[in-house]
Motif scaffolding. Structure first.
Motif, PDB file in Angstrom:
ATOM      1  N   ARG A   7     -20.185  25.420 -29.854  1.00 16.66           N
ATOM      2  CA  ARG A   7     -21.142  24.971 -28.735  1.00 16.66           C
ATOM      3  C   ARG A   7     -21.698  26.066 -27.917  1.00 16.66           C
ATOM      4  O   ARG A   7     -22.723  25.993 -27.272  1.00 16.66           O
ATOM      5  CB  ARG A   7     -20.522  24.135 -27.940  1.00 16.66           C
ATOM      6  N   ASP A   8     -21.098  27.413 -27.763  1.00 21.83           N
ATOM      7  CA  ASP A   8     -21.389  28.363 -26.895  1.00 21.83           C
ATOM      8  C   ASP A   8     -21.370  29.675 -27.451  1.00 21.83           C
ATOM      9  O   ASP A   8     -20.463  30.019 -28.273  1.00 21.83           O
ATOM     10  CB  ASP A   8     -20.345  28.493 -25.676  1.00 21.83           C
ATOM     11  N   PRO A   9     -22.469  30.424 -27.370  1.00 20.24           N
ATOM     12  CA  PRO A   9     -22.353  31.982 -28.138  1.00 20.24           C
ATOM     13  C   PRO A   9     -21.403  32.737 -27.541  1.00 20.24           C
ATOM     14  O   PRO A   9     -21.014  33.734 -28.329  1.00 20.24           O
ATOM     15  CB  PRO A   9     -23.766  32.441 -27.647  1.00 20.24           C
ATOM     16  N   TRP A  10     -20.676  32.677 -26.409  1.00 26.16           N
ATOM     17  CA  TRP A  10     -19.733  33.636 -25.762  1.00 26.16           C
ATOM     18  C   TRP A  10     -18.150  33.379 -26.209  1.00 26.16           C
ATOM     19  O   TRP A  10     -17.278  33.951 -26.026  1.00 26.16           O
ATOM     20  CB  TRP A  10     -19.674  33.639 -24.324  1.00 26.16           C
ATOM     21  N   ALA A  11     -17.946  32.061 -27.063  1.00 25.62           N
ATOM     22  CA  ALA A  11     -16.638  31.391 -27.275  1.00 25.62           C
ATOM     23  C   ALA A  11     -15.777  32.394 -28.276  1.00 25.62           C
ATOM     24  O   ALA A  11     -16.650  32.912 -29.311  1.00 25.62           O
ATOM     25  CB  ALA A  11     -16.817  30.168 -27.900  1.00 25.62           C
ATOM     26  N   GLY A  12     -14.558  32.797 -27.846  1.00 28.49           N
ATOM     27  CA  GLY A  12     -13.832  33.675 -28.447  1.00 28.49           C
ATOM     28  C   GLY A  12     -13.539  33.601 -29.841  1.00 28.49           C
ATOM     29  O   GLY A  12     -13.298  34.121 -30.633  1.00 28.49           O
ATOM     30  N   ARG A  13     -13.457  32.074 -30.179  1.00 26.15           N
ATOM     31  CA  ARG A  13     -12.988  31.775 -31.503  1.00 26.15           C
ATOM     32  C   ARG A  13     -14.052  31.254 -32.304  1.00 26.15           C
ATOM     33  O   ARG A  13     -13.907  30.613 -33.503  1.00 26.15           O
ATOM     34  CB  ARG A  13     -12.084  30.528 -31.303  1.00 26.15           C
ATOM     35  N   LEU A  42     -12.838  18.689 -29.456  1.00 27.17           N
ATOM     36  CA  LEU A  42     -13.551  19.206 -28.385  1.00 27.17           C
ATOM     37  C   LEU A  42     -12.902  20.687 -27.856  1.00 27.17           C
ATOM     38  O   LEU A  42     -12.503  20.511 -26.558  1.00 27.17           O
ATOM     39  CB  LEU A  42     -13.855  18.221 -27.088  1.00 27.17           C
ATOM     40  N   ASN A  43     -12.758  21.166 -28.642  1.00 27.63           N
ATOM     41  CA  ASN A  43     -12.015  22.493 -28.390  1.00 27.63           C
ATOM     42  C   ASN A  43     -12.767  23.874 -28.450  1.00 27.63           C
ATOM     43  O   ASN A  43     -12.579  24.469 -29.243  1.00 27.63           O
ATOM     44  CB  ASN A  43     -10.938  22.766 -29.179  1.00 27.63           C
ATOM     45  N   PRO A  44     -14.042  23.995 -27.654  1.00 25.68           N
ATOM     46  CA  PRO A  44     -14.957  24.953 -28.170  1.00 25.68           C
ATOM     47  C   PRO A  44     -14.815  26.178 -27.331  1.00 25.68           C
ATOM     48  O   PRO A  44     -15.188  27.311 -27.340  1.00 25.68           O
ATOM     49  CB  PRO A  44     -16.310  24.170 -27.619  1.00 25.68           C
ATOM     50  N   GLN A  45     -13.740  26.327 -26.368  1.00 22.61           N
ATOM     51  CA  GLN A  45     -13.795  27.505 -25.665  1.00 22.61           C
ATOM     52  C   GLN A  45     -12.197  27.907 -25.402  1.00 22.61           C
ATOM     53  O   GLN A  45     -11.267  27.198 -25.532  1.00 22.61           O
ATOM     54  CB  GLN A  45     -14.223  27.432 -24.294  1.00 22.61           C
ATOM     55  N   GLU A  46     -11.835  29.220 -25.070  1.00 17.93           N
ATOM     56  CA  GLU A  46     -10.618  29.879 -25.329  1.00 17.93           C
ATOM     57  C   GLU A  46     -10.168  29.966 -23.660  1.00 17.93           C
ATOM     58  O   GLU A  46      -9.037  29.594 -23.415  1.00 17.93           O
ATOM     59  CB  GLU A  46     -10.725  31.087 -26.020  1.00 17.93           C
ATOM     60  N   THR A  47     -10.888  30.586 -22.938  1.00 21.06           N
ATOM     61  CA  THR A  47     -10.525  30.860 -21.433  1.00 21.06           C
ATOM     62  C   THR A  47     -10.213  29.326 -21.005  1.00 21.06           C
ATOM     63  O   THR A  47     -11.073  28.409 -20.880  1.00 21.06           O
ATOM     64  CB  THR A  47     -11.576  31.375 -20.860  1.00 21.06           C
ATOM     65  N   GLY A  48      -9.131  29.300 -20.547  1.00 26.43           N
ATOM     66  CA  GLY A  48      -8.664  28.090 -19.780  1.00 26.43           C
ATOM     67  C   GLY A  48      -8.281  27.095 -20.883  1.00 26.43           C
ATOM     68  O   GLY A  48      -8.482  25.780 -20.270  1.00 26.43           O
ATOM     69  N   ARG A  49      -8.041  27.459 -22.041  1.00 29.46           N
ATOM     70  CA  ARG A  49      -7.893  26.240 -23.004  1.00 29.46           C
ATOM     71  C   ARG A  49      -6.651  25.290 -22.828  1.00 29.46           C
ATOM     72  O   ARG A  49      -6.781  24.293 -23.249  1.00 29.46           O
ATOM     73  CB  ARG A  49      -7.712  26.885 -24.244  1.00 29.46           C
ATOM     74  N   HIS A  50      -5.766  25.824 -22.036  1.00 29.04           N
ATOM     75  CA  HIS A  50      -4.650  24.936 -21.667  1.00 29.04           C
ATOM     76  C   HIS A  50      -4.901  23.972 -20.457  1.00 29.04           C
ATOM     77  O   HIS A  50      -4.053  23.233 -20.300  1.00 29.04           O
ATOM     78  CB  HIS A  50      -3.371  25.911 -21.290  1.00 29.04           C
ATOM     79  N   ILE A  51      -5.941  24.325 -19.772  1.00 29.43           N
ATOM     80  CA  ILE A  51      -6.081  23.487 -18.728  1.00 29.43           C
ATOM     81  C   ILE A  51      -7.527  22.844 -18.437  1.00 29.43           C
ATOM     82  O   ILE A  51      -7.688  21.837 -17.650  1.00 29.43           O
ATOM     83  CB  ILE A  51      -5.993  24.409 -17.219  1.00 29.43           C
TER      84      ILE A  51
END
Length: 765
Positions: free
Chosen positions: A177-183, A220-229
Motif C-alpha cells: 500500500r505504501d512506497p516506503w514500506a520496509g517489507r 492488513l500488515n502493510p508497514q513495519e514501523t510500529g507493526r506490534h502496535i
C-alpha cells in the motif's frame, strides 16, 4: 555516520527490543466469541462430512492424549528454546520454529524455516549452511509469470525438504500500500489479482514437495514501523475487495496448509485473536480447513485467542508467556475454552499435515544432496524475467559487446548485488558480505547484505574486448572523469529496505542522486541500474539515457543484469507497484507512527522508562483503491505506472473481442512487430464499482513471440475482481450494466478500447 547507517542501526535496535518492548505495553481484554457465530470447536459448515482428509485427522485426534494435543498447539523458537524447561533441544534444527509431533501415531515433528526468498539462515545459526537465494518478491511479481512463481516455490520446497525442514513460512500476499514500506520487497505488489495468482503458484510449488506452506500475514500488515502496535482501520467492504480478496483467491487456488496471522490489530482486535478475521471470514465464509499459526511474538492471550480461532502459538519464547501450554489446559479445566476447541485446533494442524502428503511422505532423517547449480539457474531466470527497463532513450541499450571502454560506478558492483533485510535473508551459495553495526542488545537479525554475484565481473565477461574500470562512487569528481573517458557509464544505485523498519524516505541514500547527476553531466551515455526494494524518486531521470530496475536480484543477479544490459536477454519485466513522481502522491507521505517509534526507542536505549503507549489507529483512507487505483482516483500522474516496462522489440495489439453477459471473456491478438524475439505482458483493465468506480486489472498473460509472430490471448475475468462487496447483505454483487475496459501495456495505455455489458451477478462471501 551517514543518515542511512543511522537508520540501519535503528532497525537493528528495534528488532532486538520489539517483542519485549511493544508487547509489554498492552492490556489484554478477554472477550467472548459472538453468540451469533458457529461455535469455534465445530467443523466449518459441516463440510468435512465427506472429506477423507478430515476423517483421517479426526481419527488421529481421538487417539491422542490431552498432553499430546497441547504439545502440538504451541511451538518453540529454537534460538531461545533453552530457556524453556523440557524443550526437546536434541531434535531441533537451529531455525525459525519447532513443534512437537506424536511419533507413536506417525505424526511428525514440525521443523519450520523462514522461506520467502529461499531457505533462510539469517545469522548463520547453522554454520556453513547455504541455500539458493531467489530474487525479491517484487522481482518475481514483475515477471507477470505465474509459472515462474511455481518453479521458484518448488525449488525452495525441494531444498527445504533436503535440509529436513517440513514447514516453510512462505506465501506473503499482503498488498503493497505504501512506497516506503520496509517489507515491500518480500511481497507481490499492489494488485489483488496479480498478488493472488503469484502467491498461489508459489505455494503450490512449495507444497508439491509434500511439505507445508503458510500464506501470510493475515491481514492488513502493510508497514513495519510500529507493526506490534498499529491498529489498521478499514471498512469491511474495502478490506474484502483488497487484501482479503488476494488472500481468498490465493487460498482457493493453492490450499495452503496454514495461514499465519499478523502482528497488528485490525479494527480494534489483534490479528491473532480477531474473531471476525479468523472465525467469521477465514473459517466460516471461506470454509478454510487448515490451521492458523501466529507470527512470532504476535500472541496476547489464551482464552480470547483460542476462542477467536488461533490454532497454534508459534515461536512461544518471543511472546510474553506460553499461552497455549499450561494456561490453555487451565482454561479448558475452567470451562473458558471447550475441550472440543482444543480438538479442533489439533485436527486442523493434522489436516494440513495429511493434505500436503507430509504424514505419508515424511521428510528424510538426514540431509540429502541438492543440485545447487540447477537451482541457481531458476534464480537467474527469475531475475532476468523480473528486470524492468524503465527508460531507453535513443536505443542506449542493449550495449554493444564491442564497446571500447566502460565505466562501472557504485553500488558495490565489484562484489555483488544487494539483498533485503530481515527474516527472508538467505545465506546464498557463493557467499554474502554483511554490514552489521554495534547496537547494544541486537542479535544481528537485520544486516545490510550483498550476495556475492558481481555485476562488474559479469560485464567484463560480456564485453571481453573492452576496458572495464570500476569506481566505488565515493569520489564524485573521479567518477565523472571516468565517465567522460568511457563510451558508457553504468551507475549502480541502491536503496536498502528491511523487515522491522520502514524507510523514512524513498530518496536514494548516501548522496547517490548527486553521484548520478555528476556522471550524467560528463556528456557520455549514462545507464542507471537500480537495486531497490520498491519505488524510489529519480530527480535525475531526464539527464540519463537508460534506467534498469533490477530489484534485489538474488544470488545470480550479476549475470542476470549483464545479460539484460547487453541484450542476451530481452527485458520483459513489468512494474507490480506504481512509482510516484513525488512522495506526496502516495496515500501516506510519511510513515505513520515513526515519531512515536523514535521516542520509544530513544527512551529504551538511554536506559529511561519508555513512554506509556498502546496501539494507535491507522485509517487506510484509500480503502480498496490500493496502488494504481488510488493514483487514478486522485488524478495523479506517477513517474512510472503499474504494469509499465519497455522491451528491445515492439508489440502491437489488434482484433479485440469482448464476450459478455453472464461471464466476461476478452480476447485479442498480440504481434511482435520488431526485429528481436521478446516477451510481452498485455494487461486488461476494467472500470467498475457502484459507489466509487475504480480501475481494476482483470487479467494478463505473459506471451513470448518471435519477430513477426502473432498469438491470440484470451482472458476470462474472475467476477469478484469486478464486483462490489456488500457487507450489509453479505456477499458479492455485480450490477447489470455497461463497463468500459481496455487492453494495454500498462495502466493508462488504452491500446484497444471496448466495453462489457454484464448481467447482474451475486455470490455469497
Amino acid at each position: 555516520m551517514t543518515r542511512r547507517h543511522q537508520s540501519t542501526r535503528r532497525a537493528l535496535r528495534i528488532h532486538a527490543a520489539a517483542a519485549v518492548l511493544a508487547l509489554a505495553a498492552f492490556g489484554l481484554a478477554q472477550t467472548a466469541v459472538a453468540q451469533t457465530m458457529p461455535t469455534p470447536d465445530s467443523p466449518p459448515l459441516a463440510a468435512r462430512v465427506n472429506d477423507p482428509v478430515w476423517d483421517r485427522a479426526d481419527a488421529l485426534v481421538k487417539q491422542m492424549t490431552e498432553a499430546e494435543k497441547l504439545l502440538m498447539v504451541h511451538g518453540y523458537f529454537p534460538p531461545f528454546a533453552d530457556r524453556t524447561p523440557g524443550a526437546p533441544l536434541d531434535d531441533m534444527i537451529p531455525s525459525a520454529g519447532y513443534v512437537t509431533g506424536v511419533p507413536r501415531l506417525g505424526i511428525p515433528n514440525l521443523r519450520e524455516s523462514d522461506a520467502s526468498l529461499g531457505v533462510a539462515n539469517q545469522v548463520e545459526q547453522r554454520k556453513g549452511d547455504t541455500a539458493t537465494a531467489l530474487p525479491s518478491g517484487l522481482a518475481l511479481a514483475a515477471t507477470f509469470d505465474p509459472q515462474l512463481a511455481y518453479r521458484g516455490g518448488a525449488m525452495i520446497g525441494a531444498e527445504a525438504r533436503a535440509k529436513t525442514f517440513n514447514v516453510l513460512l512462505a506465501g506473503g500476499v499482503n498488498l503493497t500500500r505504501d512506497p516506503w514500506a520496509g517489507r515491500n520487497f518480500e511481497y507481490l505488489g499492489e494488485d489483488p489479482w496479480l498478488a493472488a495468482l503469484m502467491a498461489a503458484e508459489q505455494i503450490r510449488g512449495v507444497q508439491s514437495n509434500h511439505i507445508i506452506s503458510t500464506i501470510k500475514h493475515f491481514s492488513l500488515n502493510p508497514q513495519e514501523t510500529g507493526r506490534h502496535i498499529i491498529d489498521g482501520v478499514i471498512d469491511e467492504a474495502a478490506h474484502r475487495e483488497s487484501d482479503l480478496l488476494a488472500f481468498q483467491i490465493a487460498i482457493e487456488r493453492s490450499h495452503p496448509a496454514s495461514v499465519m496471522c499478523a502482528y497488528n490489530k485490525v479494527n480494534g482486535d489483534w490479528a491473532c485473536e480477531n474473531d471476525h478475521l479468523l472465525n467469521q471470514v477465514l473459517k466460516r465464509d471461506w470454509n478454510y480447513p487448515g490451521f492458523v499459526m501466529s507470527d512470532w511474538g504476535a500472541v496476547h492471550s489464551t482464552v480470547k485467542a483460542a476462542n477467536a480461532g488461533l490454532d497454534q502459538q508459534s515461536g512461544q519464547e518471543l511472546d510474553r508467556q506460553i499461552y497455549f501450554g499450561d494456561d490453555l489446559r487451565a482454561a479448558i479445566d475452567a470451562g473458558e475454552v471447550k475441550q472440543a476447541r482444543l480438538d479442533d485446533m489439533v485436527r486442523r494442524i493434522l489436516y494440513g499435515v495429511i493434505q500436503t502428503g507430509l504424514i505419508d511422505h515424511p521428510t528424510p532423517a538426514n540431509e540429502q544432496p541438492i543440485d545447487y547449480e540447477a537451482n541457481a539457474d531458476v534464480a537467474q531466470t527469475m531475475a532476468e524475467a523480473g528486470i524492468v527497463l524503465l527508460k531507453n532513450d535513443g536505443g542506449a541499450l542493449p550495449l554493444l559487446a564491442t564497446a571500447r571502454k566502460i565505466a562501472v560506478i557504485g553500488g558495490r558492483a565489484d562484489y555483488g548485488v544487494m539483498s533485503g533485510g530481515g527474516s527472508s535473508q538467505v545465506r546464498s551459495v557463493g557467499g554474502v558480505q554483511e554490514y552489521a553495526f554495534e547496537v547494544g542488545e541486537s542479535h544481528g537479525f537485520v544486516r545490510m547484505t550483498w550476495h556475492k554475484s558481481s555485476p562488474l565481473d559479469a560485464i567484463r565477461a560480456a564485453a571481453p574486448n573492452a576496458e572495464v574500470v570500476y569506481l566505488d562512487g565515493k569520489d564524485r569528481a573521479a567518477a565523472a572523469r571516468a565517465a567522460a573517458e568511457a563510451d558508457v557509464a553504468i551507475v549502480f544505485a541502491w536503496h536498502w529496505q528491511t523487515e522491522a523498519e520502514d524507510s523514512e524516505t524513498i530518496d536514494l541514500p548516501d548522496n547517490q542522486d548527486d553521484l548520478i547527476n555528476a556522471v550524467s553531466a560528463s556528456g557520455k551515455k549514462t545507464v542507471v541500474v537500480l537495486e531497490t526494494g520498491g519505488p524510489v524518486l529519480m530527480p535525475w531521470l531526464n539527464q540519463v539515457n537508460a534506467v534498469v530496475q533490477a530489484w534485489y536480484s538474488g544470488q545470480r543477479g550479476g549475470p542476470a543484469i549483464a545479460n539484460v544490459l547487453f541484450g542476451k536477454v530481452n527485458p520483459s519485466g513489468r512494474l507490480p507497484m506504481t512509482f510516484p513522481a513525488r512522495i506526496d502522491q502516495a496515500p501516506r507521505p510519511e510513515v505513520p507512527g515513526i515519531q512515536l517509534q523514535k521516542a520509544v526507542e530513544a527512551a529504551r536505549f538511554d536506559q529511561r522508562q519508555p513512554p506509556a503507549f498502546d496501539s494507535w489507529e491507522q485509517p487506510y483512507v484509500e480503502g480498496a483503491a490500493v496502488g494504481y487505483r488510488w493514483y487514478d482516483q486522485q488524478g495523479h500522474r506517477p513517474l512510472f505506472p503499474f504494469g509499465y516496462g519497455l522491451s528491445y522489440t515492439d508489440f502491437r495489439y489488434s482484433n479485440l473481442r469482448v464476450e459478455d453477459g453472464d461471464r466476461l471473456t476478452v480476447s485479442f491478438d498480440v504481434t511482435n512487430t520488431g526485429r528481436r524475439a521478446g516477451a510481452d505482458a498485455p494487461q486488461v483493465y476494467l472500470r467498475a464499482g457502484q459507489a466509487r468506480p475504480t480501475l481494476r486489472l482483470i487479467g494478463f498473460e505473459k506471451v513470448e513471440l518471435q519477430p513477426g509472430q502473432t498469438r491470440r490471448v484470451t482472458v476470462t475475468a474472475e467476477p469478484r475482481i469486478i464486483a462490489d462487496y456488500d457487507a450489509a447483505n453479505p456477499g458479492w454483487r455485480i450490477a447489470a450494466g455497461s463497463y468500459p475496459l481496455y487492453v494495454g501495456r500498462h495502466v493508462g495505455d488504452e491500446a484497444l478500447k471496448g466495453s462489457a455489458h454484464l448481467n447482474a451477478w451475486t455470490r455469497q462471501p
